[in-house]
Every structure is written in C-alpha cells, then in structure tokens.
Design a protein around this motif. Structure first.
Motif, PDB file in Angstrom:
ATOM      1  N   LYS A  79       0.890  -1.076   0.017  1.00  0.00           N
ATOM      2  CA  LYS A  79      -0.119  -0.242  -0.152  1.00  0.00           C
ATOM      3  C   LYS A  79       0.732   0.988  -0.113  1.00  0.00           C
ATOM      4  O   LYS A  79       2.149   0.996   0.373  1.00  0.00           O
ATOM      5  CB  LYS A  79      -0.878  -0.007   1.192  1.00  0.00           C
ATOM      6  CG  LYS A  79      -0.434   0.054   2.504  1.00  0.00           C
ATOM      7  CD  LYS A  79      -1.448   0.332   3.675  1.00  0.00           C
ATOM      8  CE  LYS A  79      -0.919   0.452   4.944  1.00  0.00           C
ATOM      9  NZ  LYS A  79      -1.850   0.418   6.055  1.00  0.00           N
ATOM     10  N   LEU A  80       0.336   2.420  -0.381  1.00  0.00           N
ATOM     11  CA  LEU A  80       0.919   3.404  -0.731  1.00  0.00           C
ATOM     12  C   LEU A  80       0.177   4.458   0.108  1.00  0.00           C
ATOM     13  O   LEU A  80      -0.892   4.686  -0.081  1.00  0.00           O
ATOM     14  CB  LEU A  80       1.041   3.797  -2.178  1.00  0.00           C
ATOM     15  CG  LEU A  80       2.181   4.834  -2.673  1.00  0.00           C
ATOM     16  CD1 LEU A  80       3.491   4.296  -2.239  1.00  0.00           C
ATOM     17  CD2 LEU A  80       1.864   5.070  -4.037  1.00  0.00           C
ATOM     18  N   ILE A  81       1.012   5.129   1.145  1.00  0.00           N
ATOM     19  CA  ILE A  81       0.289   6.359   1.953  1.00  0.00           C
ATOM     20  C   ILE A  81       0.888   7.611   1.723  1.00  0.00           C
ATOM     21  O   ILE A  81       2.236   7.618   1.688  1.00  0.00           O
ATOM     22  CB  ILE A  81       0.726   5.897   3.412  1.00  0.00           C
ATOM     23  CG1 ILE A  81       0.285   4.524   3.763  1.00  0.00           C
ATOM     24  CG2 ILE A  81       0.014   7.191   4.265  1.00  0.00           C
ATOM     25  CD1 ILE A  81       0.524   4.180   5.144  1.00  0.00           C
ATOM     26  N   ARG A  82       0.120   8.611   1.097  1.00  0.00           N
ATOM     27  CA  ARG A  82       0.531   9.805   0.422  1.00  0.00           C
ATOM     28  C   ARG A  82       0.755  10.561   1.817  1.00  0.00           C
ATOM     29  O   ARG A  82       0.091  10.528   2.825  1.00  0.00           O
ATOM     30  CB  ARG A  82      -0.593  10.608  -0.138  1.00  0.00           C
ATOM     31  CG  ARG A  82      -0.245  12.002  -0.934  1.00  0.00           C
ATOM     32  CD  ARG A  82      -1.066  12.251  -1.874  1.00  0.00           C
ATOM     33  NE  ARG A  82      -0.140  12.682  -2.831  1.00  0.00           N
ATOM     34  CZ  ARG A  82      -0.328  12.982  -3.903  1.00  0.00           C
ATOM     35  NH1 ARG A  82      -1.557  12.703  -4.629  1.00  0.00           N
ATOM     36  NH2 ARG A  82       0.515  13.790  -4.812  1.00  0.00           N
ATOM     37  N   VAL A  83       1.791  11.441   1.567  1.00  0.00           N
ATOM     38  CA  VAL A  83       2.395  12.208   2.573  1.00  0.00           C
ATOM     39  C   VAL A  83       2.578  13.623   2.295  1.00  0.00           C
ATOM     40  O   VAL A  83       2.436  13.863   0.965  1.00  0.00           O
ATOM     41  CB  VAL A  83       3.881  11.862   3.331  1.00  0.00           C
ATOM     42  CG1 VAL A  83       3.791  10.567   3.849  1.00  0.00           C
ATOM     43  CG2 VAL A  83       4.905  11.889   2.225  1.00  0.00           C
ATOM     44  N   HIS A  84       2.695  14.457   3.285  1.00  0.00           N
ATOM     45  CA  HIS A  84       2.844  16.083   2.685  1.00  0.00           C
ATOM     46  C   HIS A  84       4.270  15.976   1.991  1.00  0.00           C
ATOM     47  O   HIS A  84       5.347  15.827   2.618  1.00  0.00           O
ATOM     48  CB  HIS A  84       2.843  17.100   3.872  1.00  0.00           C
ATOM     49  CG  HIS A  84       1.412  17.165   4.287  1.00  0.00           C
ATOM     50  ND1 HIS A  84       0.664  18.214   3.740  1.00  0.00           N
ATOM     51  CD2 HIS A  84       0.808  16.449   5.339  1.00  0.00           C
ATOM     52  CE1 HIS A  84      -0.470  18.112   4.335  1.00  0.00           C
ATOM     53  NE2 HIS A  84      -0.527  17.238   5.376  1.00  0.00           N
ATOM     54  N   GLN A  85       4.341  16.432   0.931  1.00  0.00           N
ATOM     55  CA  GLN A  85       5.581  16.625   0.215  1.00  0.00           C
ATOM     56  C   GLN A  85       6.620  17.332   0.766  1.00  0.00           C
ATOM     57  O   GLN A  85       6.435  18.174   1.439  1.00  0.00           O
ATOM     58  CB  GLN A  85       5.249  17.434  -1.075  1.00  0.00           C
ATOM     59  CG  GLN A  85       6.469  17.143  -2.308  1.00  0.00           C
ATOM     60  CD  GLN A  85       6.109  17.364  -3.756  1.00  0.00           C
ATOM     61  OE1 GLN A  85       5.073  17.188  -4.152  1.00  0.00           O
ATOM     62  NE2 GLN A  85       6.642  18.541  -4.140  1.00  0.00           N
ATOM     63  N   GLN A  86       7.959  16.694   0.626  1.00  0.00           N
ATOM     64  CA  GLN A  86       8.983  17.350   1.210  1.00  0.00           C
ATOM     65  C   GLN A  86      10.208  17.337   0.481  1.00  0.00           C
ATOM     66  O   GLN A  86      10.319  16.151  -0.159  1.00  0.00           O
ATOM     67  CB  GLN A  86       9.311  16.647   2.567  1.00  0.00           C
ATOM     68  CG  GLN A  86      10.743  17.182   3.463  1.00  0.00           C
ATOM     69  CD  GLN A  86      10.702  16.187   4.785  1.00  0.00           C
ATOM     70  OE1 GLN A  86       9.805  16.261   5.614  1.00  0.00           O
ATOM     71  NE2 GLN A  86      11.856  15.668   5.060  1.00  0.00           N
ATOM     72  N   ALA A  87      10.671  18.392   0.130  1.00  0.00           N
ATOM     73  CA  ALA A  87      12.180  18.184  -0.865  1.00  0.00           C
ATOM     74  C   ALA A  87      13.105  17.367  -0.122  1.00  0.00           C
ATOM     75  O   ALA A  87      13.440  17.237   0.863  1.00  0.00           O
ATOM     76  CB  ALA A  87      12.824  19.668  -0.962  1.00  0.00           C
ATOM     77  N   LYS A  88      13.778  16.442  -1.352  1.00  0.00           N
ATOM     78  CA  LYS A  88      14.559  15.461  -0.829  1.00  0.00           C
ATOM     79  C   LYS A  88      15.632  15.285  -2.301  1.00  0.00           C
ATOM     80  O   LYS A  88      15.104  15.177  -3.109  1.00  0.00           O
ATOM     81  CB  LYS A  88      14.184  14.238  -0.373  1.00  0.00           C
ATOM     82  CG  LYS A  88      15.094  13.270  -0.030  1.00  0.00           C
ATOM     83  CD  LYS A  88      15.837  13.362   1.189  1.00  0.00           C
ATOM     84  CE  LYS A  88      16.404  12.285   1.685  1.00  0.00           C
ATOM     85  NZ  LYS A  88      17.393  12.676   2.654  1.00  0.00           N
ATOM     86  N   ARG A  89      16.788  15.661  -1.867  1.00  0.00           N
ATOM     87  CA  ARG A  89      17.833  15.254  -3.076  1.00  0.00           C
ATOM     88  C   ARG A  89      17.847  13.734  -3.605  1.00  0.00           C
ATOM     89  O   ARG A  89      17.651  12.930  -2.789  1.00  0.00           O
ATOM     90  CB  ARG A  89      19.186  15.694  -2.531  1.00  0.00           C
ATOM     91  CG  ARG A  89      19.554  16.999  -2.509  1.00  0.00           C
ATOM     92  CD  ARG A  89      20.959  17.560  -2.221  1.00  0.00           C
ATOM     93  NE  ARG A  89      21.086  18.969  -2.172  1.00  0.00           N
ATOM     94  CZ  ARG A  89      22.128  19.386  -1.616  1.00  0.00           C
ATOM     95  NH1 ARG A  89      23.027  18.426  -1.076  1.00  0.00           N
ATOM     96  NH2 ARG A  89      22.285  20.735  -1.183  1.00  0.00           N
ATOM     97  N   ALA A  90      18.126  13.708  -4.893  1.00  0.00           N
ATOM     98  CA  ALA A  90      17.983  12.126  -5.323  1.00  0.00           C
ATOM     99  C   ALA A  90      19.387  11.448  -4.857  1.00  0.00           C
ATOM    100  O   ALA A  90      20.396  12.217  -4.468  1.00  0.00           O
ATOM    101  CB  ALA A  90      18.143  12.169  -6.839  1.00  0.00           C
ATOM    102  N   HIS A  91      19.265  10.357  -4.569  1.00  0.00           N
ATOM    103  CA  HIS A  91      20.426   9.609  -4.147  1.00  0.00           C
ATOM    104  C   HIS A  91      20.250   8.059  -4.645  1.00  0.00           C
ATOM    105  O   HIS A  91      19.365   7.747  -5.213  1.00  0.00           O
ATOM    106  CB  HIS A  91      20.628   9.571  -2.568  1.00  0.00           C
ATOM    107  CG  HIS A  91      19.412   9.071  -2.011  1.00  0.00           C
ATOM    108  ND1 HIS A  91      18.788   7.773  -1.753  1.00  0.00           N
ATOM    109  CD2 HIS A  91      18.256   9.668  -1.209  1.00  0.00           C
ATOM    110  CE1 HIS A  91      17.745   7.494  -1.224  1.00  0.00           C
ATOM    111  NE2 HIS A  91      17.454   8.868  -0.833  1.00  0.00           N
ATOM    112  N   GLN A  92      21.491   7.434  -4.549  1.00  0.00           N
ATOM    113  CA  GLN A  92      21.380   6.060  -5.030  1.00  0.00           C
ATOM    114  C   GLN A  92      21.304   5.005  -3.851  1.00  0.00           C
ATOM    115  O   GLN A  92      21.685   5.382  -2.678  1.00  0.00           O
ATOM    116  CB  GLN A  92      22.871   5.557  -5.895  1.00  0.00           C
ATOM    117  CG  GLN A  92      23.045   6.144  -6.991  1.00  0.00           C
ATOM    118  CD  GLN A  92      24.322   5.724  -7.485  1.00  0.00           C
ATOM    119  OE1 GLN A  92      25.293   5.053  -6.907  1.00  0.00           O
ATOM    120  NE2 GLN A  92      24.496   5.861  -8.912  1.00  0.00           N
TER     121      GLN A  92
END
Length: 130
Positions: A79-92
């Motif tokens: 299941k996928l729970i939507r969250v308040h969007q928060q900026a986050k840099r891409a990473h591996q």
C-alpha cells in the motif's frame, strides 16, 4: 520510535504512476545488495518514496529477507500512503530517515493543493522562503 528509509521511485514520474505500479499487490520486495546496518530498527517503520526530488509517499516496512543469490529483500506492505511533500535530493540506494524528519501523512479528505516541484521547493527552502 522506528527508523525509516528513503528511496527513489525509479521510473515513476508522478505519485499516480507509482500508485498504479503498487496498487493491488500484496507484499512488495525491493532487492538491495546490502542489508541496512540498522535494519532491526526499520521494521515497523516505512520506506519513503522520492519522485522528482521530493518525498511524496510511504510504504510500511514488514521485514528483511535474504535472497538465494545473497542479496536482501526489503519487504513492504503493498500500500502507498500519501505524505505532505518534502524536498529531498536524489540519491542511489536507500538512506535512513528519523521520525522527527519524516513528513506527516495526508489525512483522509485533506486537500494538499498543488505541490511545488521538488527542485523548486529545495531552492526556496535554501533561500528561507518556504
């Protein structure tokens, strides 16, 4: 307090695309080369999905299982729970996320409006405008 993980939703361009990918599945297994060192703390936590440089949703972590080829599966609820969007840099790979830094869930019926693109949100945050 459980520990969380973050991971890029590779190939997903939007929340709805990731939702379609996960919808109707039971448990989901994400394969990784190495088991997180703090894996025991992550059980009961969540894997937070990053799309376009922003955390947009989470999936609860059920556990970790070793595969036949020596890798590890991070087993998630389907299941996928939507969250308040928060900026986050891409990473591996994956990264740890503590409870106090995790975005809160979007409540049932809550209108989150239009979210800023992740890169723009990060720039505005750096300038102290968000």
């Amino acid at each position: 307090m459980p520990l969380h993980l973050t991971k890029i939703a590779f190939g997903a361009k939007s929340f709805s695309e990731l939702e379609r990918r996960i919808a109707g599945r039971g448990a989901i297994a994400l394969t990784t080369r190495n088991r997180p060192t703090r894996h025991e703390e992550c059980i009961g936590g969540s894997l937070y999905w990053i799309i376009n440089h922003a955390i947009v949703a989470r999936s609860p972590i059920i556990g970790f299982e070793k595969t036949q080829d020596g890798r590890w599966d991070i087993v998630l609820e389907g299941k996928l729970i939507r969250v308040h969007q928060q900026a986050k840099r891409a990473h591996q790979g994956w990264r740890y996320l503590t409870e106090d830094k995790a975005p809160r869930d979007v409540a049932e019926g809550e209108d989150i409006g239009d979210a800023l693109p992740g890169k723009l949100a990060m720039k505005l945050e750096r300038l102290g405008l968000v």
